[in-house]
Design a protein around this motif. Structure first.
Motif, mmCIF file in Angstrom:
data_model
loop_
_atom_site.group_PDB
_atom_site.id
_atom_site.type_symbol
_atom_site.label_atom_id
_atom_site.label_comp_id
_atom_site.label_asym_id
_atom_site.label_seq_id
_atom_site.Cartn_x
_atom_site.Cartn_y
_atom_site.Cartn_z
ATOM 1 N N ARG A 196 0.832 -1.210 0.000
ATOM 2 C CA ARG A 196 0.000 0.000 0.000
ATOM 3 C C ARG A 196 0.863 1.254 0.000
ATOM 4 N N ALA A 197 1.976 1.234 0.734
ATOM 5 C CA ALA A 197 2.889 2.376 0.721
ATOM 6 C C ALA A 197 3.436 2.583 -0.688
ATOM 7 N N ALA A 198 3.850 1.488 -1.315
ATOM 8 C CA ALA A 198 4.453 1.574 -2.648
ATOM 9 C C ALA A 198 3.441 2.080 -3.677
ATOM 10 N N ARG A 199 2.219 1.616 -3.575
ATOM 11 C CA ARG A 199 1.185 2.017 -4.529
ATOM 12 C C ARG A 199 0.884 3.508 -4.403
ATOM 13 N N ALA A 200 0.756 3.984 -3.169
ATOM 14 C CA ALA A 200 0.447 5.409 -2.952
ATOM 15 C C ALA A 200 1.617 6.284 -3.405
ATOM 16 N N LEU A 201 2.824 5.886 -3.022
ATOM 17 C CA LEU A 201 4.005 6.664 -3.399
ATOM 18 C C LEU A 201 4.228 6.594 -4.914
ATOM 19 N N GLY A 202 3.874 5.463 -5.510
ATOM 20 C CA GLY A 202 3.967 5.313 -6.968
ATOM 21 C C GLY A 202 3.065 6.309 -7.679
ATOM 22 N N HIS A 203 1.843 6.477 -7.187
ATOM 23 C CA HIS A 203 0.942 7.478 -7.782
ATOM 24 C C HIS A 203 1.563 8.868 -7.688
ATOM 25 N N LEU A 204 2.125 9.173 -6.526
ATOM 26 C CA LEU A 204 2.716 10.501 -6.317
ATOM 27 C C LEU A 204 3.891 10.720 -7.267
ATOM 28 N N TYR A 205 4.746 9.708 -7.359
ATOM 29 C CA TYR A 205 5.920 9.828 -8.237
ATOM 30 C C TYR A 205 5.489 10.015 -9.696
ATOM 31 N N ARG A 206 4.605 9.162 -10.162
ATOM 32 C CA ARG A 206 4.211 9.235 -11.579
ATOM 33 C C ARG A 206 3.485 10.542 -11.897
#
Lengths: 473, 473
Positions: free
Chosen positions: B457-467
């Protein structure tokens, strides 16, 4: 080497254990922490601490070496520094102690020549003296029925899950997680660098063990991939194998080298492995536990039709989405079911059909049981999902009763042949809601009905169960 | 119609509200439950209950009709039966009451001709009399700063999130979820069947609202898809838009028809929509909340390199996997960082590098702060993930201190320019662990550092932010 089928029993049901390398100083990770934990959890067999300095620990005499022990232990837990391990193995061989767990790290996983040479020496000594060795660099065997629970959930809960793992930490966590939800573990093994015994040895053992119904694995690497493939193909026909492959990504694979000292293999190879074996692929702790729960508790689904029971339009739409993404159909209900629903569902604010959007199902256990009964009779339906709401301030109903005890009574009496799961959404920062949710999940799971904290997780776990039984890769 | 930019203020900051259709009998969902909730949450404006039977409710005089009111309300909440709604709208027009929320259901979503005709009548009356109408079949506006919180988190928490939604239930839940973690909502609207005002109207309004930094949507359908696309393209450049599209699947789309009476559109169209607009796609409640938290609290990442700090080999491998799956790199650290780590990390049982596998980070806040400082200096690193462990019986360390207060102090003083998140795994059936986890998550989130219950869940949320910031579709 003999077949592991009975030979490995000494790992999991030892009546006498030598712990080699107990420090008598401060409590710290290693031989002394293993000893403390075994005593804490009431291990009933004999424990022989070994340390050249002798003395006493927790009321037990410390023996200076293995030769001095009054009898031959069934199992040695070796916690000495890496460089001392070969000499200990030689001592084991001398007294006829053939089952050895090497906890010590500092071998191949260091990626340094000294560690590699030491690990090769372990492999050679095992071959020369016919030793059974788990490790090095691991937490070893775990078996709640023997009170051999020096790590993992303490005291643990016995059951029908067998775990084969290259991570002590993840296995520790999994045993805790499962026990807290009422799912017991029969045997677990954390086998680290696999200098001698590898996953395939434990797989053969657990496949033949009638106490184990679901085999669970965490692997970072495998020495003989063809052997694993061949065994998994055959075993997974009768016992589901749920595998979390760590090092799925390039970064994860690179990390695995320094964790267990072995090459993790490419993602493509493992994708093919899953497809060819019917082994169930999971990719996280929660997916692992969720899936184990489904396989441990639920009957085989006869089809992919799911009946979604709950309330709220957005919930109905998005739970349908979640199950559809996992390959389920949300089919129209039979005429009999629809006739009942049309009589009981008001025109406005509810939706009679599948999904059923009817708040009354949250609070009225008699009504919910009637709806469930219709679902169990309906030929279009093979699986049922009950969305369970915890009443609270934000909602616009006044004196909602918690129907949980009656719902559990009904389900327990009914013993449905169709998989029935619950979703209980309580995530966020509200600790009262979190506790209520955990307690509810626990009650349903312990009664035999998996309860998941989100529709996505319920759908994913049930999807694995459906595809396994339908033989869909 | 005028631009919504100021005209909609009356929906969210009304000083006088008429509630049309309050039953004086038992408490039930509708006008009377809205009235009770507004009083409960301390709404400071005037409330005029309306019902032909007159009388009194909760100490307030009930007026027989809108014409009899002593002044013109800013907002009408209409809760009468569907068939009576057109007459109420005519009365509104007569007294110059132009802002109307129709809660009543029983319109297009019933898929029956009577409901369709009634909804067309609403649309026609709005055009004839220049009425602003939210609904029908919805929960309407929500605004904690005005204490207009008759639904959703009560009393709610004000902040910088704006929510535009076709599900009252999911929005209610989201406001609760966010408030419990310290994320405030500026304004929310549940707009139901969109007979008059649609998502694009509220999007225009919230885009111009300086109090709103993150726009959040749940949509099942849209009347003018091209308009939404054009607006979203332009707005999402400066304000992130996080959209959960319900009815993503065939079954979900079919359900959406009976929820809000509109066609949901194919999955392919929506996939193209996300790609062309830069709108962030989420597919579940948790992904929605997790992503909102990242966008509300974190600075823009300058790259996709992530430093993973924690302990345990399996954890290190699988957290790397989780971040890699979301497009992150787990790069080698700089020589300076590695020199420090090599000095402080023991050879065996830990791994110096990225990920850092070092149990000391779980318990020693001074050491953790040193490691974090290295990460903030390291040019290869743009994001940091701290795996946080809650000490408990199963672990082999004795007197572990909880370093949380010191870690929060350090992070608060440091105000890192690199996104820094925590993972705190506490899932399962252990209620003590669950409470400890929720409390920790809350403390970190309220201090401005998103804490997630899993690496995925951390990776998915941070992935949205990064992209989003890297403009990667």
């Amino acid at each position: 080497m003999n077949s592991p089928s009975t030979d490995f029993d000494k790992f999991f049901n030892p009546t006498r254990i030598a712990i080699v390398g107990v420090s008598t100083g401060d409590y710290k990770f290693g031989g002394s922490s293993f000893l403390h934990k075994l005593l804490d959890c009431g291990y009933p067999g004999k424990i022989y601490p070994v340390n050249p300095r002798s003395g006493e620990i927790k009321g037990l005499k410390i023996y200076p070496d293995l030769i001095s022990l009054p009898e031959v232990p069934d199992l040695a837990i070796v916690c000495v520094a890496a460089g001392l391990v070969p000499a200990i193995l030689e001592a084991c061989a001398r007294i006829g102690l053939r089952h050895i767990h090497i906890m010590t790290s500092g071998f191949k996983e260091t990626d340094e020549s000294e560690g590699r040479l030491l690990e090769d020496r372990i492999t050679a000594l095992a071959a020369a003296h016919d030793l059974r060795i788990i490790g090095p660099n691991c937490m070893g065997p775990y078996c709640p029925s023997s009170k051999l629970t020096a790590w993992g959930a303490i005291p643990g809960l016995t059951g029908s899950v067998g775990i084969i793992s290259q991570s002590g930490g993840l296995t520790q966590r999994l045993t805790e997680y499962l026990a807290s939800l009422g799912i017991g573990v029969n045997k677990a093994v954390s086998f680290g660098n696999a200098a001698v015994l590898d996953s395939t040895d434990f797989l053969e053992y657990m496949a033949a063990d009638d106490g184990i119904q679901v085999i669970v694995m965490y692997l970072e690497s495998v020495k003989d991939a063809r052997k694993l493939l061949r065994m998994a193909q055959s075993i997974s026909r009768s016992k589901p194998i749920i595998l979390w492959k760590g090092g799925d990504s390039r970064a994860g694979a690179a990390t695995a080298v320094s964790h267990t000292g072995a090459l993790a293999g490419s993602q493509e190879i493992w994708t093919a492995f899953y497809r060819q074996t019917g082994v169930i692929r999971v990719q996280s702790l929660n997916e692992w536990a969720d899936t184990i729960m489904a396989f441990s508790l639920l009957p085989a689904p006869r089809g992919n039709g799911v009946f979604i029971i709950g309330g709220g339009g957005g919930n109905s739409v998005t739970i349908s989405d979640a199950f559809s993404r996992q390959g389920f159909e949300v089919p129209p209900l039979s005429e009999d079911t629809m006739n009942f629903l049309r009589r009981s569902v008001p025109t406005a604010g509810s939706i009679a059909g599948n999904p059923l959007d009817m708040w009354r199902t949250f609070t009225d256990s008699v009504y919910l049981a009637e709806i469930l009964e219709l679902g169990y009779q309906d030929p279009a339906i093979s699986n049922i999902v009950i969305d369970h709401l915890i009443a609270r301030k934000a909602f616009h109903f006044a004196n909602a009763l918690d129907p949980t005890p009656q719902v559990i009574d009904y389900l327990t009496r009914r013993q449905p042949a169709k998989p029935t799961v619950l979703t209980i959404d309580t995530d966020g920062g509200d600790s009262e809601l979190a506790v209520a949710g955990v307690r509810l999940r626990t009650r349903f799971c312990r009664a035999g009905f998996p309860a998941y904290p989100s529709a996505d997780r319920a759908a994913r776990a049930l999807g694995h169960l459906y595809r396994y039984h339908a033989k869909i890769p």
